[in-house]
Design a protein around this motif. Structure first.
Motif, PDB file in Angstrom:
ATOM      1  N   LEU A   1       0.836  -1.078   0.021  1.00 42.25           N
ATOM      2  CA  LEU A   1      -0.173  -0.140   0.054  1.00 42.25           C
ATOM      3  C   LEU A   1       0.860   1.403   0.100  1.00 42.25           C
ATOM      4  O   LEU A   1       0.527   2.182  -0.636  1.00 42.25           O
ATOM      5  CB  LEU A   1      -0.939   0.012   1.210  1.00 42.25           C
TER       6      LEU A   1
ATOM      7  N   ALA B   1       1.353   2.853  -3.271  1.00 47.90           N
ATOM      8  CA  ALA B   1       0.135   3.285  -3.979  1.00 47.90           C
ATOM      9  C   ALA B   1      -0.380   4.789  -3.251  1.00 47.90           C
ATOM     10  O   ALA B   1      -1.176   5.471  -3.751  1.00 47.90           O
ATOM     11  CB  ALA B   1      -1.024   2.582  -3.558  1.00 47.90           C
ATOM     12  N   CYS B   2       0.048   5.015  -2.185  1.00 50.53           N
ATOM     13  CA  CYS B   2      -0.038   6.151  -1.518  1.00 50.53           C
ATOM     14  C   CYS B   2       1.105   7.140  -0.868  1.00 50.53           C
ATOM     15  O   CYS B   2       1.617   7.224   0.170  1.00 50.53           O
ATOM     16  CB  CYS B   2      -1.029   5.912   0.070  1.00 50.53           C
TER      17      CYS B   2
ATOM     18  N   LEU C   1       2.186   9.374   2.189  1.00 51.00           N
ATOM     19  CA  LEU C   1       1.150   9.413   3.266  1.00 51.00           C
ATOM     20  C   LEU C   1       2.057   9.265   4.601  1.00 51.00           C
ATOM     21  O   LEU C   1       1.855   9.744   5.631  1.00 51.00           O
ATOM     22  CB  LEU C   1       0.149   8.249   2.870  1.00 51.00           C
TER      23      LEU C   1
ATOM     24  N   LEU D   1     -10.860  10.619   2.871  1.00 53.60           N
ATOM     25  CA  LEU D   1      -9.831   9.648   2.486  1.00 53.60           C
ATOM     26  C   LEU D   1     -10.117   8.482   1.809  1.00 53.60           C
ATOM     27  O   LEU D   1     -11.215   7.832   2.001  1.00 53.60           O
ATOM     28  CB  LEU D   1      -9.242   9.255   3.698  1.00 53.60           C
ATOM     29  N   SER D   2      -9.455   8.346   0.604  1.00 58.49           N
ATOM     30  CA  SER D   2      -9.697   6.954   0.142  1.00 58.49           C
ATOM     31  C   SER D   2      -9.252   5.808   0.914  1.00 58.49           C
ATOM     32  O   SER D   2      -8.544   5.785   1.979  1.00 58.49           O
ATOM     33  CB  SER D   2      -8.487   6.747  -1.232  1.00 58.49           C
TER      34      SER D   2
ATOM     35  N   ALA E   1      -7.672   3.099   0.400  1.00 60.23           N
ATOM     36  CA  ALA E   1      -6.364   2.620   0.308  1.00 60.23           C
ATOM     37  C   ALA E   1      -5.384   3.242   1.416  1.00 60.23           C
ATOM     38  O   ALA E   1      -4.630   3.113   2.260  1.00 60.23           O
ATOM     39  CB  ALA E   1      -5.644   2.630  -0.990  1.00 60.23           C
ATOM     40  N   ARG E   2      -5.853   4.547   1.531  1.00 62.12           N
ATOM     41  CA  ARG E   2      -5.030   5.451   2.521  1.00 62.12           C
ATOM     42  C   ARG E   2      -5.721   5.189   3.944  1.00 62.12           C
ATOM     43  O   ARG E   2      -4.564   5.430   4.906  1.00 62.12           O
ATOM     44  CB  ARG E   2      -5.269   6.957   1.967  1.00 62.12           C
TER      45      ARG E   2
ATOM     46  N   LEU F   1      -3.847   1.881   5.090  1.00 62.23           N
ATOM     47  CA  LEU F   1      -2.285   2.132   5.264  1.00 62.23           C
ATOM     48  C   LEU F   1      -1.983   2.912   6.552  1.00 62.23           C
ATOM     49  O   LEU F   1      -1.383   2.451   7.463  1.00 62.23           O
ATOM     50  CB  LEU F   1      -1.712   3.012   4.163  1.00 62.23           C
TER      51      LEU F   1
ATOM     52  N   SER G   1      -2.896  13.289   8.274  1.00 65.78           N
ATOM     53  CA  SER G   1      -3.145  13.034   6.916  1.00 65.78           C
ATOM     54  C   SER G   1      -4.122  14.484   6.403  1.00 65.78           C
ATOM     55  O   SER G   1      -4.398  14.273   5.156  1.00 65.78           O
ATOM     56  CB  SER G   1      -3.734  11.639   6.657  1.00 65.78           C
TER      57      SER G   1
END
Length: 315
Positions: free
Chosen positions: A147, A150-151, A154, A237-238, A240-241, A244, A276
């Motif tokens: 992950l 992909a972020c 972060l 927030l997505s 995935a984020r 993570l 974040s």
């Protein structure tokens, strides 16, 4: 020289005292932070009360699924077949016991007692718990490795001075020396037993699939609980984020010996979310919702199930 026959118990008591002291210190700090930020927490609770009920239902279903996944991983960590219903009930009871005693001692004691009741010797049961824990750590690290790219940005490394880096390096060297001289000789046999058990389990593909699949699903469903709660409170927030941030925060909280991460995980999750860019009240709502579904609502039923299992001599 006459050996001190009371040395081992004294050492064990000192370890318990230090662990209890550290746990109390973390809880006091968490209480102080709660009091200092009480208006934000109160606003977050009010926001959670009017959150999207559909997403909260998804989070609740995911929370219930974590116990089945934990049972699957525990079955994968042993060769003999375990009684399925009692295994799932034991995981539910162990999750409640884990929030009463510090640093996972409650869950470990419940699961060890269950494995012994199923015919495993104490040493083999302890090794099975270590295998399950090792698989969980590997899964979490693998998910973070997947992950993080992909972020990007972060998980940021905080800026520290040269003096602080030198101090951290010196502390790391001292820790490695301590591990090599004092800890490793005592743990060598246990590590060898865990490696042997892992090799034996991987000769049986069904057990290996249960171990790794259950561990992956357990971690993924916990992340899904938080993701669903963030959707319920409209946190921007997505998924995935959020996943993570959960993995990083839960990994950091695991270093502090509080019961079930009480205080430490709450603070780590809130800090990760606010760092974040999430508003403090929304972050508080997400943390409260996650902890409500994974800790507070199941706590009393879990303790009741624990009492029933003890009464029926399943533990």
């Amino acid at each position: 020289m006459v050996p001190n026959v009371n040395g081992a118990p004294a050492t064990g008591r000192r370890g318990v005292y230090w662990q209890t002291g550290a746990c109390l210190a973390v809880l006091v700090c968490a209480g102080w932070l709660l009091r200092r930020h009480w208006p934000t927490v109160e606003h977050g609770a009010l926001r959670l009360a009017v959150a999207d009920q559909g997403w909260l239902f998804v989070a609740a279903v995911a929370a219930v699924g974590t116990w089945a996944c934990s049972a699957l991983a525990q079955q994968g960590a042993v060769t003999p077949r375990l009684p399925g219903r009692r295994l799932v009930a034991t995981q539910f009871a162990a999750s409640a016991a884990n929030h009463v005693l510090p640093a996972g001692l409650g869950a470990g004691a419940v699961n060890l007692r269950f494995l012994m009741r199923c015919g495993l010797p104490a040493g083999r049961g302890a090794s099975a718990l270590a295998v399950k824990a090792a698989a969980g750590v590997v899964v979490r690290l693998a998910l973070i490795a997947v992950l993080a790219p992909a972020c990007p940005g972060l998980l940021r490394t905080p800026h520290v001075s040269t003096a602080a880096l030198l101090a951290l390096a010196a502390a790391a060297v001292m820790a490695l020396v301590l591990l090599r001289v004092r800890v490793w000789p005592r743990c060598r046999g246990a590590v060898a037993a865990v490696v042997t058990d892992l090799r034996a389990l991987h000769t049986r593909p069904v057990r290996a699939a249960a171990l790794w699949g259950g561990s992956l699903a357990f971690t993924g469903l916990h992340a899904l609980v938080l993701i669903a709660v963030t959707r319920a409170v409209e946190l921007p927030l997505s998924p995935a984020r959020v996943a993570l941030l959960y993995l990083a925060a839960s990994g950091a909280a695991a270093l502090l010996p509080t019961p079930g991460g009480l205080g430490s995980l709450d603070a780590a999750l809130a800090l990760a979310l606010t760092a974040s860019g999430t508003p403090a009240a929304t972050a508080a709502s997400a943390v409260l919702g996650y902890r409500l579904l994974t800790v507070w609502l199941p706590l009393l039923p879990g303790l009741l199930v624990l009492g029933v299992l003890i009464r029926r001599r399943a533990l």
